[in-house]
Structure formats: structure tokens, C-alpha cells
Scaffold this motif. Sequence first.
Motif, PDB file in Angstrom:
ATOM      1  N   HIS A  37       0.820  -1.220   0.000  1.00  0.00           N
ATOM      2  CA  HIS A  37       0.000   0.000   0.000  1.00  0.00           C
ATOM      3  C   HIS A  37       0.851   1.265   0.000  1.00  0.00           C
ATOM      4  O   HIS A  37       0.309   2.371  -0.122  1.00  0.00           O
ATOM      5  CB  HIS A  37      -0.980   0.001   1.188  1.00  0.00           C
ATOM      6  CG  HIS A  37      -0.329  -0.178   2.524  1.00  0.00           C
ATOM      7  ND1 HIS A  37       0.284   0.853   3.196  1.00  0.00           N
ATOM      8  CD2 HIS A  37      -0.195  -1.287   3.301  1.00  0.00           C
ATOM      9  CE1 HIS A  37       0.768   0.404   4.342  1.00  0.00           C
ATOM     10  NE2 HIS A  37       0.491  -0.891   4.438  1.00  0.00           N
ATOM     11  N   TYR A  68      -5.330  -7.503   5.779  1.00  0.00           N
ATOM     12  CA  TYR A  68      -5.146  -7.888   4.376  1.00  0.00           C
ATOM     13  C   TYR A  68      -5.342  -9.386   4.142  1.00  0.00           C
ATOM     14  O   TYR A  68      -5.237  -9.857   3.006  1.00  0.00           O
ATOM     15  CB  TYR A  68      -3.757  -7.457   3.913  1.00  0.00           C
ATOM     16  CG  TYR A  68      -3.549  -5.969   4.055  1.00  0.00           C
ATOM     17  CD1 TYR A  68      -4.074  -5.079   3.125  1.00  0.00           C
ATOM     18  CD2 TYR A  68      -2.864  -5.445   5.151  1.00  0.00           C
ATOM     19  CE1 TYR A  68      -3.920  -3.714   3.270  1.00  0.00           C
ATOM     20  CE2 TYR A  68      -2.699  -4.080   5.302  1.00  0.00           C
ATOM     21  CZ  TYR A  68      -3.227  -3.216   4.354  1.00  0.00           C
ATOM     22  OH  TYR A  68      -3.076  -1.863   4.504  1.00  0.00           O
ATOM     23  N   ILE A  75      -5.466  -7.566  -3.854  1.00  0.00           N
ATOM     24  CA  ILE A  75      -4.170  -6.913  -3.665  1.00  0.00           C
ATOM     25  C   ILE A  75      -3.263  -7.163  -4.860  1.00  0.00           C
ATOM     26  O   ILE A  75      -2.559  -6.259  -5.329  1.00  0.00           O
ATOM     27  CB  ILE A  75      -3.528  -7.381  -2.351  1.00  0.00           C
ATOM     28  CG1 ILE A  75      -4.318  -6.826  -1.163  1.00  0.00           C
ATOM     29  CG2 ILE A  75      -2.056  -6.989  -2.266  1.00  0.00           C
ATOM     30  CD1 ILE A  75      -3.993  -7.448   0.164  1.00  0.00           C
TER      31      ILE A  75
END
Length: 197
Positions: A37, A68, A75
Motif C-alpha cells: 500500500h 489484508y 491486492i
Amino acid sequence: MIRGSGAEGLYADPAFRAGVARLGARGLTYDTWHYHHQNRDFLALARAVPDTQMVLDHFGTPLGVGAYAGRREEIFEDWLVSIAEIAKCENVVAKLGGLAMPDNGFGWNLAERPPTSDEFVAQQARYYVHTIECFGPERCMFESNFPVDRLSISYGVLWNGFKKIAAPFSPSERDAMFFGTATRVYRLAAGEPGGGG
């Protein structure tokens, strides 16, 4: 739990950027380990300090634990784009490895037995292949990330997996990824273990 001690927005801090620029002026590299991120923040840093050689460690660490967990495909799709953008920065090279850390969420550190090289390749090759395609072999270098990776995979199995991932590439491309890129970027003297010169 994801731990980190870096201040929010550090890559954008003018004083930090000045320090990274100073590394380049001295002929030194800046190696970065951050989480997925933060890839776009790193991209902005790389663009802001184009004269400093930067090394992206561990693929920008796509996380798979904590908040996550269970979001690997989501992702991964975002990660594909950010890696392609980072690769456009000619001052950045990529280290290929470090995905066996518990942070990545593959769960090998909790398994009854570690993965085989084929299992490693089946689960992680797509990260390696995409990064190599984006950066080119001449801007990629395999790395073991030991001793941390030992929590999940053995040293020999990991490197056998690397060889399988690299097998489709030409001899010169494999030389770059296993030796040449690291020798050039870190200015290691050829034939001297541990570098020098």
C-alpha cells in the motif's frame, strides 16, 4: 500484526528526499522495504530523486495478514499496476524474493511441512514473472532474504525454485538475475565473494 516504525508520509518529506538524493550524489544506493500500500508513495519518491539508484526489496511486500488476510487477488491486481509504474523509473531495480515471510500470508510458517520448490513456484511465480517482464532481467536480481525466509522455506528449496522460474530465460538473462545486476548495482568486484573494490 503488521509492525512498522516509519512515519506516515516519510517518502514525501523534503528532508528525507534530500537525504536520498545525497546517497545518489555519493554513488550509494537506497534499498527500500515497504508494504504494497506504500508502492505509490515510493513511486513518487523514485520520480523525485531520479539520480539515486534505488532497489525495491521483496516486491513491495504484498501483505496477506491482519486486515489484508483473504484479499490476495484484490491486492495482486492493484500490485500489478503499481509494479508496472515503478518499473518505468530507470533508477529503480528489483530484488526478486522475500515473499516467504509470514507477512505475505502464504501460511508456510504454520504448515506441518515446508513447501517443495514446485509448490513454491506454483504459488509465487506470477509475482516474479510480472516483475521480470516489467523491469527486464537486467534490472532484476534474485535474493534469498535469509534468515527470515527460514521460517517458511529452506534455502536449497528456495534457490531451486528460483532456477525453475528463471529456466525460460536466456543464459545471459539468467546471468543478469543471478549475478550481473547485483554486481553492477552494488559495484561488487567480479570474482570476490562479498564484493569489494
